[in-house]
Scaffold this motif. Structure first.
Motif, short mmCIF file in Angstrom:
data_model
loop_
_atom_site.label_atom_id
_atom_site.label_comp_id
_atom_site.label_asym_id
_atom_site.label_seq_id
_atom_site.Cartn_x
_atom_site.Cartn_y
_atom_site.Cartn_z
N LEU A 123 0.95 -1.14 0.04
CA LEU A 123 0.03 -0.06 -0.06
C LEU A 123 0.75 1.22 0.02
N PRO A 124 0.52 2.44 -0.46
CA PRO A 124 1.39 3.70 -0.57
C PRO A 124 1.69 4.05 0.90
N PHE A 125 2.90 4.13 1.15
CA PHE A 125 3.42 4.45 2.33
C PHE A 125 3.08 6.13 2.56
N ALA A 126 2.61 6.07 3.89
CA ALA A 126 2.16 7.45 4.22
C ALA A 126 3.19 8.61 4.19
N ASN A 127 2.77 9.78 3.88
CA ASN A 127 3.98 10.97 4.03
C ASN A 127 3.70 11.52 5.32
N LEU A 128 4.59 11.41 6.52
CA LEU A 128 4.49 12.01 7.46
C LEU A 128 5.16 13.18 7.90
N SER A 129 5.94 13.52 6.78
CA SER A 129 6.93 14.69 6.67
C SER A 129 5.82 16.10 6.93
N GLU A 130 6.70 17.09 7.80
CA GLU A 130 6.08 18.37 7.92
C GLU A 130 5.62 18.75 6.58
N ASP A 131 6.32 18.70 5.53
CA ASP A 131 5.92 19.19 4.06
C ASP A 131 4.90 18.32 3.30
N PRO A 132 3.66 18.47 3.00
CA PRO A 132 2.91 17.71 2.17
C PRO A 132 3.54 17.42 0.78
N ALA A 133 4.31 18.40 0.49
CA ALA A 133 5.04 18.24 -0.88
C ALA A 133 5.85 16.93 -0.84
N ASN A 134 6.44 16.51 0.15
CA ASN A 134 7.16 15.12 0.24
C ASN A 134 6.57 14.08 -0.05
N GLU A 135 5.29 14.16 -0.41
CA GLU A 135 4.50 13.03 -0.79
C GLU A 135 5.09 12.18 -2.18
N TYR A 136 5.73 12.92 -3.04
CA TYR A 136 6.48 12.24 -4.04
C TYR A 136 7.51 11.46 -3.67
N PHE A 137 8.14 11.78 -2.41
CA PHE A 137 9.21 11.00 -1.77
C PHE A 137 8.72 9.61 -1.19
#
Length: 576
Positions: A123-137
């Motif tokens: 499943l898509p790994f959740a982006n828990l970074s403070e910056d939502p733009a890091n979802e690409y990572f």
């Protein structure tokens, strides 16, 4: 959640299940304690306020138990929370020991289906970074783990298109497993902060909700490749999957030493896989910068080839130039890393379209399948080439595993349905198309594929209607409108067809490719013009011409058509 408000230690799905289990357990225990207090406290001479106090404390403890279960995880390592490690050199910290489970078998229907633990969805790994733009990572981490697992022949790995449907979904894991027909589910999270990254991963036995393996990695950012490699290896170990030495060596290989090149590759891949004309230029720019920074990084070369191929097929570049660039990039990719399946698939498609070397192209695509037995795209592109050679049974045998690996992909499903129809399984294929169009009413490629067997079987008014809908979805794309006109013409509605041709021409001849102008000439029964535009389309390597043969649009009994087809498929036996 992307805004970073969820607990960073564990992905939302795992925390949700922990909370439910803890809350239910607390409620059961509290009910038992309350019942015991009601029975024993009066007999012990307790004051009258004792029982209400005990019951009130039990009730107040329920939300506290839920909050603690959400924030913390209890495992063999003890009570753990999720904060990004601040130390410079983190190591993987196991949170749960692997638990083995017997392998099941996949049945023919959901009711009969027995979960197979070696069938897995990442499943898509959740982006828990403070910056939502890091979802690409975080998407890049998911994609790279999928790429590693797709090489393991002993597994059945669901492809990216189908798992991305569940991004940020609250659907229970058991239901996801049933929909994707898998026995195991991997979910996780990524938190990127400066030059640090924290990755959590949990492998779950879907039908029992039992954890087979879990781990948390706190690492320097440039160690992300080792993390992705280890996750793939640990999954193979937990599921007792056989791992060939060559595959293990490739999974362990560090693809690049330039993190900037890697991040550009991840962004470019995301844009390229959108297959959206507006995002193709950005994908090309990012991938070209990635290979400039690290010329030895094979993956962006392969993805660059794929992007050029898409530009040639769906617009954005002259097809001959696009396929030439695609072939060159793919050849660089396989020269750098002979196990990059996408490079072989792209080279195969490019050799067939550019050089009309169908034998070599098909073998390249077949080799891609051998390298990526769980790569849905590899199976799809091999089927794609076989369908264009009118080898329908072989094409269907490729589309079947592609659709099993990517069950939510409407384009693959429509190719499979078209192949069935072309093999004479019309009722089954029509039912399949009805379901696909109902589930994906705005995907124009589905209607384009539905029109293939409709025209070949002479159902011209149905063909016209499918293309009318395609034109409606795409804002009046001339290829759909030209096909609609041809269907109306052959269906006996010539006046409407000619009026539509006039509307198309009013847009300006310069906007119309030679392949589209060929269709207009056929509607107008301008045979000299049709021969001219067919020659031009073949010279320009317009890919739609290849489909005209399969669709039965051109009168293949005519000597001039057979002569020109022979230049595309040399030595092929052209059936009438």
């Amino acid at each position: 959640m992307p805004n970073g408000t969820t607990s960073p230690g564990h992905p939302p799905g795992l925390r949700r299940r922990n909370t439910v289990r803890a809350t239910l357990t607390y409620a059961i225990v509290a009910a038992a304690v309350g019942g015991a207090a009601d029975v024993f406290l009066p007999g012990l001479g307790a004051p009258s306020w004792a029982l209400p106090t005990v019951l009130a404390l039990l009730v107040l403890g329920l939300p506290l138990a839920a909050i603690l279960a959400w924030a913390y995880n209890l495992g063999p390592a003890g009570l753990t929370s999720g904060t990004l490690a601040e130390a410079d050199g983190g190591t993987a910290t196991p949170t749960l020991e692997p638990v083995q489970s017997p392998r099941g078998e996949t049945g023919a229907s959901p009711d009969e289906w027995t979960p197979d633990p070696k069938a897995i969805a990442v499943l898509p790994f959740a982006n828990l970074s403070e910056d939502p733009a890091n979802e690409y990572f975080s998407d890049g981490v998911t994609e790279d783990i999928l790429t590693h697992l797709s090489q393991i022949a002993d597994l059945h790995v669901i492809s990216r298109t189908s798992v991305m449907v569940y991004r940020k979904s609250t659907v229970p894991v058991g239901q996801i497993a049933r929909e994707l027909r898998v026995g195991s589910v991997l979910e996780g999270s990524v938190r990127k902060a400066g030059n640090r990254v924290r990755v959590t991963a949990q492998l779950i036995e879907a039908h029992t909700d039992r954890h087979l393996w879990a781990e948390t990695y706190d690492r320097a950012l440039d160690d992300i490749f080792a993390v992705q490699s280890d996750v793939a290896q640990q999954i193979a170990k937990a599921l007792e999957a056989r791992l060939a030495p060559a595959v293990l060596s490739h999974i362990r290989q560090r693809p690049s030493h330039d993190m900037k090149a890697y991040e550009l590759f991840v962004r470019g891949r995301q844009d390229a896989f959108s297959v959206h004309p507006d995002r193709i230029p950005a994908a090309l720019a990012q991938l070209e910068e990635a290979v400039a920074l690290d010329p030895a990084f094979a993956a962006p070369h392969a993805m660059l080839g794929f992007t050029h191929m898409i530009a040639g097929y769906w617009g954005g570049a002259p097809p001959q130039d696009a396929f030439r660039e695609a072939k060159a990039a793919a050849e660089r990719a396989v020269a750098l890393d002979e196990r990059v399946a996408l490079g072989w698939a792209v080279r195969g498609v490019s050799r067939a379209h550019l050089d009309h070397d169908w034998s070599a192209g098909t073998e390249d695509a077949r080799h891609a399948v051998q390298l990526g037995p769980n790569d849905a795209d590899a199976h799809f592109w091999l089927g794609f080439l076989l369908l264009l050679q009118e080898r329908f049974e072989e094409a269907l045998r490729c589309y079947e595993p592609a659709c099993a690996l990517d069950p939510h992909n409407p384009v693959m499903a429509s190719h499979r349905a078209a192949a069935m129809w072309l093999l004479g399984r019309e009722p089954e294929a029509e039912r399949a198309f009805q379901k696909i169009t109902a589930d994906h009413p705005t995907v124009a490629d589905v209607l384009a594929m539905q029109s293939v067997p409709l025209s070949r079987n002479g159902r011209w008014l149905d063909f016209a209607e499918a293309n009318r809908k395609g034109a409606e979805i795409t804002g009046g794309h001339p290829i759909f409108r030209a096909r609609e006109a041809l269907g109306l013409h052959h269906g006996g509605r010539s006046a409407e067809a000619k009026a539509l041709v006039s509307e198309i021409r009013a847009r300006g001849e310069e906007e119309l490719s030679s392949g589209i102008r060929l269709l207009l000439a056929l509607v107008e029964e301008d045979w000299e013009g049709a021969r001219h535009f067919l020659d031009q389309a073949i010279e320009e390597r317009q890919p739609m011409v290849l489909w005209y043969r399969v669709m039965g649009i051109l009168p293949r009994e005519s000597p001039w058509v057979r002569e020109r087809f022979a230049t595309i498929w040399p030595g092929d036996q052209l059936t009438l």
